[in-house]
Design a protein around this motif. Structure first.
Motif, PDB file in Angstrom:
ATOM      1  N   PRO A  39     113.321  77.002  33.670  1.00  0.00           N
ATOM      2  CA  PRO A  39     114.698  77.246  33.199  1.00  0.00           C
ATOM      3  C   PRO A  39     115.273  76.102  32.375  1.00  0.00           C
ATOM      4  CG  PRO A  39     114.456  77.966  35.472  1.00  0.00           C
ATOM      5  CD  PRO A  39     113.194  77.220  35.129  1.00  0.00           C
ATOM      6  N   ASP A  40     114.823  74.868  32.612  1.00  0.00           N
ATOM      7  CA  ASP A  40     115.369  73.715  31.885  1.00  0.00           C
ATOM      8  C   ASP A  40     114.398  73.143  30.858  1.00  0.00           C
ATOM      9  OD1 ASP A  40     117.744  73.762  33.425  1.00  0.00           O
ATOM     10  OD2 ASP A  40     116.687  72.751  35.060  1.00  0.00           O
ATOM     11  N   TYR A  41     113.153  73.632  30.841  1.00  0.00           N
ATOM     12  CA  TYR A  41     112.150  73.085  29.927  1.00  0.00           C
ATOM     13  C   TYR A  41     112.377  73.665  28.531  1.00  0.00           C
ATOM     14  CZ  TYR A  41     107.540  72.446  27.754  1.00  0.00           C
ATOM     15  OH  TYR A  41     106.517  72.126  26.892  1.00  0.00           O
ATOM     16  N   SER A  42     112.563  72.808  27.536  1.00  0.00           N
ATOM     17  CA  SER A  42     112.882  73.273  26.181  1.00  0.00           C
ATOM     18  C   SER A  42     111.713  74.008  25.523  1.00  0.00           C
ATOM     19  CB  SER A  42     113.298  72.081  25.308  1.00  0.00           C
ATOM     20  OG  SER A  42     112.224  71.143  25.199  1.00  0.00           O
ATOM     21  N   GLY A  43     110.502  73.809  26.063  1.00  0.00           N
ATOM     22  CA  GLY A  43     109.338  74.448  25.455  1.00  0.00           C
ATOM     23  C   GLY A  43     109.036  75.834  26.004  1.00  0.00           C
ATOM     24  N   THR A  44     109.874  76.344  26.917  1.00  0.00           N
ATOM     25  CA  THR A  44     109.617  77.673  27.488  1.00  0.00           C
ATOM     26  C   THR A  44     109.556  78.761  26.423  1.00  0.00           C
ATOM     27  OG1 THR A  44     110.628  77.024  29.584  1.00  0.00           O
ATOM     28  CG2 THR A  44     110.426  79.384  29.157  1.00  0.00           C
ATOM     29  N   PRO A  45     110.440  78.789  25.424  1.00  0.00           N
ATOM     30  CA  PRO A  45     110.312  79.817  24.369  1.00  0.00           C
ATOM     31  C   PRO A  45     108.986  79.734  23.627  1.00  0.00           C
ATOM     32  CG  PRO A  45     112.501  78.835  24.326  1.00  0.00           C
ATOM     33  CD  PRO A  45     111.688  78.015  25.275  1.00  0.00           C
ATOM     34  N   GLN A  46     108.461  78.504  23.438  1.00  0.00           N
ATOM     35  CA  GLN A  46     107.172  78.370  22.760  1.00  0.00           C
ATOM     36  C   GLN A  46     106.038  78.944  23.621  1.00  0.00           C
ATOM     37  OE1 GLN A  46     109.548  75.742  22.609  1.00  0.00           O
ATOM     38  NE2 GLN A  46     110.009  76.685  20.623  1.00  0.00           N
ATOM     39  N   ILE A  47     106.119  78.745  24.945  1.00  0.00           N
ATOM     40  CA  ILE A  47     105.120  79.342  25.839  1.00  0.00           C
ATOM     41  C   ILE A  47     105.136  80.859  25.689  1.00  0.00           C
ATOM     42  CG2 ILE A  47     104.483  79.719  28.253  1.00  0.00           C
ATOM     43  CD1 ILE A  47     105.587  76.955  28.889  1.00  0.00           C
ATOM     44  N   VAL A  48     106.328  81.425  25.654  1.00  0.00           N
ATOM     45  CA  VAL A  48     106.456  82.882  25.528  1.00  0.00           C
ATOM     46  C   VAL A  48     105.903  83.352  24.188  1.00  0.00           C
ATOM     47  CG1 VAL A  48     108.108  84.783  25.361  1.00  0.00           C
ATOM     48  CG2 VAL A  48     108.368  83.048  27.139  1.00  0.00           C
ATOM     49  N   GLU A  49     106.203  82.619  23.119  1.00  0.00           N
ATOM     50  CA  GLU A  49     105.671  82.989  21.800  1.00  0.00           C
ATOM     51  C   GLU A  49     104.143  83.022  21.831  1.00  0.00           C
ATOM     52  OE1 GLU A  49     107.129  80.477  18.739  1.00  0.00           O
ATOM     53  OE2 GLU A  49     109.241  81.024  19.035  1.00  0.00           O
ATOM     54  N   GLN A  50     103.538  82.035  22.472  1.00  0.00           N
ATOM     55  CA  GLN A  50     102.080  81.993  22.570  1.00  0.00           C
ATOM     56  C   GLN A  50     101.542  83.167  23.373  1.00  0.00           C
ATOM     57  OE1 GLN A  50     101.919  78.105  24.339  1.00  0.00           O
ATOM     58  NE2 GLN A  50     101.577  77.062  22.393  1.00  0.00           N
ATOM     59  N   LEU A  51     102.232  83.530  24.447  1.00  0.00           N
ATOM     60  CA  LEU A  51     101.795  84.656  25.272  1.00  0.00           C
ATOM     61  C   LEU A  51     101.919  85.968  24.505  1.00  0.00           C
ATOM     62  CD1 LEU A  51     103.396  83.662  28.705  1.00  0.00           C
ATOM     63  CD2 LEU A  51     100.991  83.493  28.039  1.00  0.00           C
ATOM     64  N   ILE A  52     103.018  86.138  23.778  1.00  0.00           N
ATOM     65  CA  ILE A  52     103.193  87.361  22.986  1.00  0.00           C
ATOM     66  C   ILE A  52     102.119  87.443  21.916  1.00  0.00           C
ATOM     67  CG2 ILE A  52     104.710  88.516  21.329  1.00  0.00           C
ATOM     68  CD1 ILE A  52     107.095  87.469  22.934  1.00  0.00           C
ATOM     69  N   ASP A  53     101.813  86.321  21.275  1.00  0.00           N
ATOM     70  CA  ASP A  53     100.778  86.298  20.236  1.00  0.00           C
ATOM     71  C   ASP A  53      99.414  86.640  20.809  1.00  0.00           C
ATOM     72  OD1 ASP A  53      99.976  85.677  17.468  1.00  0.00           O
ATOM     73  OD2 ASP A  53      98.843  84.054  18.411  1.00  0.00           O
ATOM     74  N   ALA A  54      99.214  86.306  22.091  1.00  0.00           N
ATOM     75  CA  ALA A  54      97.943  86.608  22.751  1.00  0.00           C
ATOM     76  C   ALA A  54      97.930  88.006  23.357  1.00  0.00           C
ATOM     77  CB  ALA A  54      97.658  85.571  23.839  1.00  0.00           C
ATOM     78  N   GLY A  55      99.035  88.740  23.196  1.00  0.00           N
ATOM     79  CA  GLY A  55      99.098  90.085  23.757  1.00  0.00           C
ATOM     80  C   GLY A  55      99.280  90.105  25.259  1.00  0.00           C
ATOM     81  N   ILE A  56      99.894  89.049  25.802  1.00  0.00           N
ATOM     82  CA  ILE A  56     100.063  88.920  27.250  1.00  0.00           C
ATOM     83  C   ILE A  56     101.514  89.197  27.613  1.00  0.00           C
ATOM     84  CG2 ILE A  56      99.873  87.371  29.226  1.00  0.00           C
ATOM     85  CD1 ILE A  56      97.217  88.001  27.915  1.00  0.00           C
ATOM     86  N   GLY A  57     101.718  89.921  28.710  1.00  0.00           N
ATOM     87  CA  GLY A  57     103.048  90.108  29.241  1.00  0.00           C
ATOM     88  C   GLY A  57     103.670  91.443  28.892  1.00  0.00           C
ATOM     89  N   PRO A  58     104.910  91.663  29.331  1.00  0.00           N
ATOM     90  CA  PRO A  58     105.586  92.950  29.116  1.00  0.00           C
ATOM     91  C   PRO A  58     106.012  93.106  27.667  1.00  0.00           C
ATOM     92  CG  PRO A  58     107.096  91.387  30.108  1.00  0.00           C
ATOM     93  CD  PRO A  58     105.754  90.713  30.079  1.00  0.00           C
ATOM     94  N   LEU A  59     106.336  94.346  27.316  1.00  0.00           N
ATOM     95  CA  LEU A  59     106.884  94.583  25.994  1.00  0.00           C
ATOM     96  C   LEU A  59     108.272  93.959  25.911  1.00  0.00           C
ATOM     97  CD1 LEU A  59     105.903  98.339  25.500  1.00  0.00           C
ATOM     98  CD2 LEU A  59     104.764  96.331  24.552  1.00  0.00           C
ATOM     99  N   GLY A  60     108.661  93.571  24.727  1.00  0.00           N
ATOM    100  CA  GLY A  60     109.990  93.000  24.577  1.00  0.00           C
ATOM    101  C   GLY A  60     109.967  91.723  23.773  1.00  0.00           C
ATOM    102  N   ASN A  61     111.156  91.291  23.343  1.00  0.00           N
ATOM    103  CA  ASN A  61     111.288  90.087  22.541  1.00  0.00           C
ATOM    104  C   ASN A  61     112.439  89.262  23.110  1.00  0.00           C
ATOM    105  OD1 ASN A  61     110.982  88.197  20.529  1.00  0.00           O
ATOM    106  ND2 ASN A  61     112.148  89.366  19.014  1.00  0.00           N
ATOM    107  N   PRO A  62     112.168  88.427  24.138  1.00  0.00           N
ATOM    108  CA  PRO A  62     113.253  87.686  24.796  1.00  0.00           C
ATOM    109  C   PRO A  62     113.966  86.746  23.840  1.00  0.00           C
ATOM    110  CG  PRO A  62     111.091  86.883  25.480  1.00  0.00           C
ATOM    111  CD  PRO A  62     110.850  88.120  24.701  1.00  0.00           C
ATOM    112  N   LYS A  63     115.286  86.653  24.026  1.00  0.00           N
ATOM    113  CA  LYS A  63     116.105  85.848  23.127  1.00  0.00           C
ATOM    114  C   LYS A  63     116.555  84.540  23.767  1.00  0.00           C
ATOM    115  CE  LYS A  63     116.120  89.236  20.084  1.00  0.00           C
ATOM    116  NZ  LYS A  63     115.310  89.151  18.846  1.00  0.00           N
ATOM    117  N   THR A  64     117.070  84.616  24.990  1.00  0.00           N
ATOM    118  CA  THR A  64     117.637  83.444  25.648  1.00  0.00           C
ATOM    119  C   THR A  64     116.585  82.717  26.484  1.00  0.00           C
ATOM    120  OG1 THR A  64     118.278  84.619  27.654  1.00  0.00           O
ATOM    121  CG2 THR A  64     119.817  84.705  25.793  1.00  0.00           C
TER     122      THR A  64
END
Length: 918
Positions: free
Chosen positions: A81-106
């Protein structure tokens, strides 16, 4: 061992070893709250003298993948929740086709996204990478972090072949034979401009080494760019390791550029035109055709597909179709199981590789020549009720991730009788089993089994990512004691948790115990493969594969794990004193045969006159859900009966037409009720519906229906109809019956005599239709045409009409008392074909108790109330007498004053609408 030179990596960073730069990790970078939460989650107590930071630093100086696996939920709560790199982790997971559908914003949306991701290798490595980077004492803001987080080969390296050590491995004769055949076809391709074919080598035969060395000497050295496709990270890194080790064979090159492309390695955007070897996940390339079209169309590109039996998938075919023209194509498929696909796809598989197998090494040959150990399967029925205590969360996890939840596995791991059986079975056979490797469920299960074995005098220990007693892991030392049986403190039994499935060489393992339930073919091959090294390769002549098989009632796909690897573990030998077992095409063998046989036995147990009905337990077809999920093969078969087909098709059409938002808010219960509320017995499993929904959410392809084509040939009713229509004599009838006693028929009828009895039962019903016991099943009509329906209702109130029927029924049955209303009555949700009404009762229930359903077609002003009353009387008689259309039933039915007029109306309606039966 591969030892690369110091080479320049992308971004100007210097690679100083095969591991890349080691980050100097410290917990000091993390907040006090995060450190406390992680320490407490690992067993820290405030009673200890040291503070949480010091304790955590001493216990876990540097986190690894298995640490992250245990701490994922804690990291999601206290760090992400406080790590500034969390959105980058999500971007990498989405690029790898991992995780639920959706495009988280916050930020919190991103945390929720990670929380919904399965605790898979990809997710763990992304989190580990972020932790190591965050805790690096020397980190710089623009550091590209190009190093393998799990001790594997680099994601990208530039090697000097001259400076690489020469690989000293000596090939076996069968590998040399494979090289010769590949070289012959490559020489042909120099003229024809086409190289297409399959290399078939069984698991454990060294197919990656065989193909990589030939490719290095014959393809890379001739200036081709190699594109190696696989669908799992482990396969990518295994291939990369081989190419690095064999780099000295690239004698015609000054430099060799090797790049791995996947969700946890380089991205597709990092591909350089100068790269000679691209080792890529198919999903990474398939998502960026704009970046790889030019490379694939280059006539100097050579495509290799590992595990080529997956290449019938759309993602593979899309890439293959971009590989130059059909007249100028170079493609090699590597597989151990070229036939492990649907019958309908085998032609596609053969066509993709030019209908040519370049070289095939049967597993039986390697076993006979002792390169591989002969697997000796031992199936131990635990009778453990492993479904006890299953929650809705467990079921949702299973449907979504094709695996058991951690809580479910923990419950199984603590089943006392199951654990006692595992230990006792070893003790009863320890002399025969020799050096034994046990694959446990989790660390607590491993510690428990080890403790039980040691208490019985067995030299045993376990290896895992941590020890329950807090002692240092020392896995390397324990593996050494297990490997070296001559040492004084040698271990006879080693219990393992996720450490020794791959990449660790331990010769001489005689036995593996499979105690962890799984439906993963990958995991099964890894576990069994630990014992398959043959005598000529420093292993054993035979290997015992001991599978502990639990009792599964609802989730039957977990019942027989060894069925996942039919090429490695042959079927059980035929016992002439036991009923024959089904021998069906490979994919059809994945149908739930245990459930089918149980259903058939239940039908047959009703006694004389139900023999033919037992065959109705055989489904009419299936859907295959096939996808790659987090680097794991997912194969799920949905068995389908004829009367369910329209409902399944409607559900699939609806699912694949839904928007992303609608998919995320859907509920499996609602969908089941909406599409299968009118389904007759046998009902589809709600678990199957959940699997299909999870498949859609994982962006899987819409499955196609496959007919069980050999079902009709041995259907007793169809055989009886042919005998009756052709008026076959006794001799011809016997011959025809024997011809139709196929493997599918043998699955239900253990002897030819039983099969003949079923056909005789069906013949009797043809000649005496009023005595038929065969159930007619309704087929829902989801979108009826105008000519298929009457004037729409609702018009008739069934509860009110039923009260009148019961008042009349008392007198018609000769009773002097009112009949109790022990039953329910309802309209179907949709129009159905198959019947006007249906009564359902359970044997042993009070007479008159059960359920009545009427076809929605009749809820119309065009149908008189008298007809509805007569139909309810007809169905109530079934409940009251608990009989079919017997002579007694017909006698009572005709006591209805207007039965002839009502029959005439319904018969005419049947002719108009094709209801077929009532």
């Amino acid at each position: 061992m591969y030892q690369p030179e110091v080479g320049t990596l992308e971004g100007g960073t210097q690679q100083v070893s095969s591991m890349g730069r080691k980050y100097r990790f410290s917990w000091d970078a993390f907040s006090e709250g995060t450190v406390k939460a992680i320490a407490h989650a690992n067993g820290y107590s405030s009673y200890l003298e040291s503070d949480p930071l010091t304790w955590l630093t001493n216990q876990y100086s540097r986190p690894d993948e298995y640490f992250v696996e245990r701490m994922k939920s804690t990291l999601e709560q206290c760090w992400l929740p406080d790590y500034s790199g969390t959105p980058q982790i999500v971007e990498q997971l989405i690029d790898a086709g991992i995780g639920p559908l959706g495009n988280p914003k916050t930020q919190m949306d991103c945390v929720a996204y990670v929380r919904k991701c399965r605790n898979s290798k990809t997710v763990r490595l992304r989190l580990l990478e972020a932790m190591l980077r965050y805790g690096d004492q020397d980190r710089q803001p623009d550091d590209p972090l190009l190093f393998p987080t799990d001790g594997s080969v680099p994601r990208f390296a530039i090697l000097d072949p001259i400076k690489q050590p020469v690989d000293s491995r000596q090939p076996y004769d069968y590998q040399i034979e494979a090289w010769d055949q590949l070289s012959v076809h490559f020489a042909e391709s120099e003229v024809t401009k086409v190289f297409q074919g399959l290399l078939v080598m069984p698991t454990g035969s060294g197919k990656t080494f065989t193909s990589a060395r030939w490719l290095m000497q014959n393809v890379i050295n001739r200036g081709y760019r190699l594109i190696w496709l696989a669908h799992r990270h482990e396969l990518l890194e295994q291939a990369a390791r081989e190419f690095h080790t064999l780099a000295s064979f690239a004698t015609q090159l000054e430099k060799l550029r090797v790049r791995i492309i996947s969700g946890i390695h380089c991205s597709t955007t990092q591909i350089d035109p100068a790269d000679q070897i691209l080792i890529a996940s198919v999903s990474s390339l398939a998502r960026r055709p704009d970046l790889i079209d030019k490379i694939l169309a280059d006539p100097k590109s050579f495509l290799v597909i590992d595990e080529a039996h997956h290449s019938t998938a759309k993602s593979y075919q899309a890439l293959i179709n971009r590989l130059g023209t059909i007249d100028n194509r170079r493609i090699l498929g590597i597989t151990a199981t070229p036939t492990r696909t649907a019958e309908t796809e085998r032609g596609t598989l053969a066509k993709l590789f030019g209908n040519r197998i370049l070289h095939d090494i049967p597993i039986t040959t390697l076993i006979e020549r002792q390169f591989l150990a002969r697997p000796l399967p031992v199936r131990v029925a635990t009778k453990a009720e492993v479904e006890a205590g299953v929650t809705s969360q467990d079921e949702k996890f299973l449907a979504q991730f094709h695996d058991l939840s951690e809580a479910w596995l923990q419950r199984i791991g603590h089943l006392e009788e199951r654990n006692r059986l595992i230990v006792d079975h070893y003790l009863q056979n320890h002399e025969k089993y020799g050096k034994t490797l046990i694959f446990a469920i989790d660390v607590s299960h491993a510690a428990l089994l080890t403790e039980r074995l040691q208490a019985r005098g067995i030299k045993a220990d376990y290896v895992a990512s941590y020890r329950l007693d807090g002692e240092p892991t020392n896995n390397r030392e324990r593996v050494h004691r297990f490997r070296d049986q001559a040492s004084e403190d040698a271990i006879d039994v080693l219990v393992n948790v996720q450490i020794l499935t791959e990449g660790v060489d331990i010769p001489g393992i005689q036995t593996v115990f499979l105690t962890r339930p799984t439906v993963s073919e990958i995991l099964m091959r890894q576990m069994i493969g630990r014992a398959l090294r043959g005598a000529k390769a420093g292993g054993t002549k035979e290997a015992y594969i001991v599978s502990f098989e639990d009792h599964w009632e609802r989730f039957r796909e977990w019942q027989s794990p060894l069925a996942l690897v039919p090429d490695l573990v042959p079927p059980e030998p035929v016992d002439p004193d036991k009923p024959a077992k089904v021998v069906t095409p490979t994919l059809v063998s994945m149908l739930p045969w245990d459930l089918i046989r149980a259903t058939a036995a239940q039908m047959a147990s009703q006694g004389r006159g139900f023999e033919a009905d037992a065959f109705e337990a055989i489904p009419h077809g299936w859907y295959l859900l096939s996808r790659d999920q987090d680097g794991e093969d997912v194969y799920q078969v949905i068995a389908v009966y004829e009367h369910q087909h329209s409902s399944w098709e409607a559900l699939l059409k609806d699912l694949w037409a839904r928007s992303q938002a609608a998919l995320e808010t859907m509920q499996a219960d609602t969908d089941f009720d909406d599409f299968f509320c009118d389904s007759d017995y046998p009902l589809p499993s709600q678990h199957d519906v959940q699997k299909v929904i999870a498949h859609r959410l994982a962006d899987g392809d819409c499955p196609e229906y496959n007919d069980l084509v050999n079902r009709e040939a041995c259907d007793p009713y169809r055989i009886a109809n042919h005998i009756f229509e052709a008026d076959l004599g006794a001799k011809a009838q016997n011959t025809f019956t024997e011809e139709r006693y196929t493997a599918l028929a043998q699955a239900i009828y253990p002897s030819l005599r039983d099969f003949r009895a079923a056909i005789e039962d069906a013949l009797y019903e043809i000649q005496h239709p009023d005595a038929s016991t065969r159930s007619q099943r309704a087929v829902p009509i989801f979108h009826p045409r105008p000519e298929e329906t009457l004037q729409p209702g609702p018009h008739h109130n069934l509860d009110r009409v039923m009260i009148k029927v019961l008042e009349l029924a008392s007198g018609l049955l000769g009773l002097d008392r009112p009949l109790p209303q022990r039953h329910s009555v309802a309209w179907t949700k949709r129009l159905v074909k198959g019947w006007y009404g249906q009564a359902y009762w359970e044997p042993g229930q009070p007479h008159g108790q059960g359920k009545i359903r009427l076809n929605r077609l009749l809820d119309s002003p065009d149908v008189s109330e008298d007809v509805i009353q007569y139909l309810l009387w007809h169905e109530y008689l079934h409940l009251y007498l608990q009989q079919g259309h017997t002579s007694t039933f017909r006698e009572y039915e005709r006591r209805w004053a207007t039965y002839q007029e009502c029959d005439r109306f319904l018969d005419n309606l049947n002719e108009r609408f094709g209801v077929q039966f009532w």
